[in-house]
Scaffold this motif. Structure first.
Motif, PDB file in Angstrom:
ATOM      1  N   CYS A  30      23.460  83.563  19.065  1.00  0.00           N
ATOM      2  CA  CYS A  30      22.017  83.439  19.266  1.00  0.00           C
ATOM      3  C   CYS A  30      21.623  83.943  20.652  1.00  0.00           C
ATOM      4  O   CYS A  30      20.660  84.709  20.801  1.00  0.00           O
ATOM      5  N   ASP A  43      17.821  77.291  26.414  1.00  0.00           N
ATOM      6  CA  ASP A  43      19.252  77.163  26.681  1.00  0.00           C
ATOM      7  C   ASP A  43      19.504  76.807  28.139  1.00  0.00           C
ATOM      8  O   ASP A  43      20.344  75.958  28.447  1.00  0.00           O
ATOM      9  N   CYS A  68      19.429  86.271  15.585  1.00  0.00           N
ATOM     10  CA  CYS A  68      18.937  85.175  16.420  1.00  0.00           C
ATOM     11  C   CYS A  68      18.268  84.113  15.551  1.00  0.00           C
ATOM     12  O   CYS A  68      18.476  82.911  15.742  1.00  0.00           O
ATOM     13  N   ALA A  74      19.500  87.323  21.642  1.00  0.00           N
ATOM     14  CA  ALA A  74      18.277  87.172  22.433  1.00  0.00           C
ATOM     15  C   ALA A  74      18.312  88.088  23.652  1.00  0.00           C
ATOM     16  O   ALA A  74      17.313  88.752  23.990  1.00  0.00           O
ATOM     17  N   ARG A 133      19.558  80.173  15.107  1.00  0.00           N
ATOM     18  CA  ARG A 133      18.740  79.323  15.968  1.00  0.00           C
ATOM     19  C   ARG A 133      18.832  77.828  15.650  1.00  0.00           C
ATOM     20  O   ARG A 133      18.882  77.000  16.572  1.00  0.00           O
ATOM     21  N   THR A 186      14.107  81.216  23.437  1.00  0.00           N
ATOM     22  CA  THR A 186      15.483  80.813  23.128  1.00  0.00           C
ATOM     23  C   THR A 186      16.317  80.731  24.404  1.00  0.00           C
ATOM     24  O   THR A 186      17.053  79.761  24.626  1.00  0.00           O
ATOM     25  N   HIS A 215      21.802  76.583  17.566  1.00  0.00           N
ATOM     26  CA  HIS A 215      21.947  77.058  18.935  1.00  0.00           C
ATOM     27  C   HIS A 215      22.223  75.914  19.909  1.00  0.00           C
ATOM     28  O   HIS A 215      23.226  75.923  20.630  1.00  0.00           O
ATOM     29  N   THR A 239      14.083  72.594  17.786  1.00  0.00           N
ATOM     30  CA  THR A 239      14.197  73.567  16.702  1.00  0.00           C
ATOM     31  C   THR A 239      13.009  73.481  15.764  1.00  0.00           C
ATOM     32  O   THR A 239      12.465  74.491  15.316  1.00  0.00           O
TER      33      THR A 239
END
Length: 517
Positions: free
Chosen positions: A313, A358, A290, A317, A294, A354, A297, A504
């Motif tokens: 990723c 998303d 991950c 997670a 990242r 994470t 991602h 990030t």
């Protein structure tokens, strides 16, 4: 232990302080690892276990601080300090205390020349003079515990990120034998079984192997202290392949697929600790997968060239959160409370963030609702962990408060004036992903509401309200369901305003460290 208690009861002044330190360290670890069943057998309360941990840990620390002249360099002394360092690194001690203990372990080990334990000269001396196999094996275990912890920490998202202390060219120490303790006697031959055979050392050796991969990753990626461009994506894929290969090469009793678990059922019955170790190995591996992907991602959501990173990723997670829940099922068997382990909670926090980002960047995706539910479950797990380790959770909550307050600050600044765009004036590229806090594009983004009194930035004063609201959600117990929904709504409203490189960078700067506790 019997000898130490016998000497103490007779008022003997020649008690070995290394033995006392070892006992206090073990007692502290036992108190930290209390379970309901354990307390029931002792007819003790949780608060008594917490008080016992603090007492034994502080007593052990005081021995090192006040009795240095009675603490000679020896293998038992080194084992005692190493044990204490491991215990306090998972508890509510400051980063300074932890690093001082680790530094003391390293200096003591080098003073004993354990770093050159298996040079030709050392082996010849042992052959001519004789040696105790148990002592040599313990020294190898201690050395590789220190080294693997150092290398794993170099790629874990902590303040040590991107740097390690032990260089492989500066040591010559064989791996410990893959042998059960009962088979290692003072006069036994130094030999072990194949790594495919389960022993008490199997997980320890796999930890060393993963640590080696983390060191290789740090060496292959640009330095965390430079402003160099991103590595070629081919390097990321090469490193990913190494981690995936590690996963495939795990012995069958450490594999997580249903068929392997079924085939390993007898092994787990004979060695109950294997089931817990299996979860821990995969948990650590997926945390690194991950972390590796990242930076790519969010870009992978719109650029198919990096779609693999987004998929990997997110998959890792999800796996981290699933493994965390599985750990709770093994508490009675393993006697370990995952909620009290700092590294476990650190990786759970990052996995949840994470997945949350998303969803916020891709609210219309087919699995958005499922991911939202999983993030909420992870959030509740973190909140409930307050009962296990309130000091540990203070550090995580501080980071979450900072994160949410910063997101709210960014939204306010957006209303005052548009954010600066990246230097190229266009959309963020992969090269922008590792932009740090000193980047012009992030100068007004990374501001914390509680700093306005020091900086004189009056535009941030109104954001104190947002900070207080974050504190209400994260600092006062588990929120009501409507508060959880409100928190989620605010998170979803704030995050999409950030460019992928900004998000990030914010995650890279999260301070998951002991000094935040």
């Amino acid at each position: 232990m019997e000898e130490t208690f016998h000497r103490a009861s007779n008022g003997d002044t020649e008690i070995c302080m290394a033995n006392i330190l070892m006992l206090f360290s073990i007692f502290a670890g036992a108190a930290l690892s209390w379970t309901t069943q354990f307390l029931s057998k002792l007819r003790a309360l949780r608060k008594e276990a917490r008080a016992a941990f603090k007492m034994y840990a502080r007593l052990a620390m005081s021995i090192l601080e006040h009795c240095p002249e009675k603490f000679p360099t020896s293998t038992p002394a080194l084992a005692a300090v190493t044990t204490l360092a491991f215990v306090v690194s998972n508890a509510s001690f400051s980063l300074f205390d932890v690093n001082m203990l680790r530094c003391r372990c390293m200096l003591m080990a080098k003073a004993m020349q354990i770093d050159r334990l298996d040079t030709f000269k050392s082996r010849e001396e042992r052959r001519l003079k004789g040696y105790n196999t148990v002592e040599i094996e313990v020294q190898r275990r201690i050395w590789w515990h220190m080294v693997s912890s150092d290398w794993l920490g170099a790629f874990s998202g902590s303040s040590q990120e991107g740097a390690y202390t032990f260089h492989p060219r500066h040591m010559n120490v064989k791996y410990p034998s893959n042998t059960d303790d009962t088979l290692i006697t003072p006069n036994a031959q130094e030999e072990g079984l194949s790594w495919s055979f389960p022993t008490e050392m199997s997980a320890f050796l796999q930890r060393i192997k993963l640590a080696n991969l983390c060191r290789e990753i740090v060496d292959a990626l640009p330095s965390a202290f430079s402003d160099s461009q991103e590595p070629e994506y081919a390097i990321i894929m090469m490193l990913d392949n190494k981690l995936q290969q590690y996963l495939k090469e795990l012995p069958i009793f450490f594999q997580l697929d249903p068929m392997s678990i079924q085939q390993s059922q007898k092994v787990c019955e004979e060695r109950p600790y294997i089931a817990w170790q299996r979860l821990s190995i995969h948990f650590s591996l997926h945390a690194r997968l991950c972390r590796l992907h990242r930076p790519y991602h969010l870009i992978g959501s719109t650029n198919p060239d990096y779609a693999y990173s987004r998929t990997t990723c997110l998959s890792s997670a999800h796996t981290i959160l699933d493994l965390r829940r599985s750990m709770d099922d093994l508490i009675p068997l393993a006697g370990i409370r995952p909620a009290r382990l700092w590294t476990v909670m650190q990786h759970v926090s990052m996995a949840a963030l994470t997945l949350a980002t998303d969803v916020s960047f891709n609210p219309d995706s087919a699995d958005a609702e499922a991911q939202k539910a999983k993030v909420m479950a992870a959030y509740q797990t973190l909140e409930k962990s307050r009962e296990e380790s309130s000091a540990l959770m203070q550090g995580i909550q501080k980071n979450m408060q900072t994160l949410l307050a910063t997101l709210q600050t960014q939204r306010t600044q957006r209303l005052i004036g548009p954010l600066q765009t990246p230097a190229n004036g266009g959309a963020a590229t992969v090269g922008d992903v590792r932009t740090r806090r000193d980047s012009p594009a992030l100068a007004q983004f990374i501001e914390f509401p509680w700093n306005d009194g020091l900086t004189g930035d009056k535009t941030l004063t109104s954001n104190k309200v947002q900070t207080q609201r974050c504190g209400r959600y994260l600092g006062e117990g588990l929120p009501a369901e409507e508060d959880m929904d409100e928190l989620w709504s605010e998170f979803l409203a704030a995050v999409p305003d950030l460019a992928p490189f900004q998000w990030t960078s914010l995650l890279d700067d999260m301070d998951f460290d002991f000094d935040s506790v």
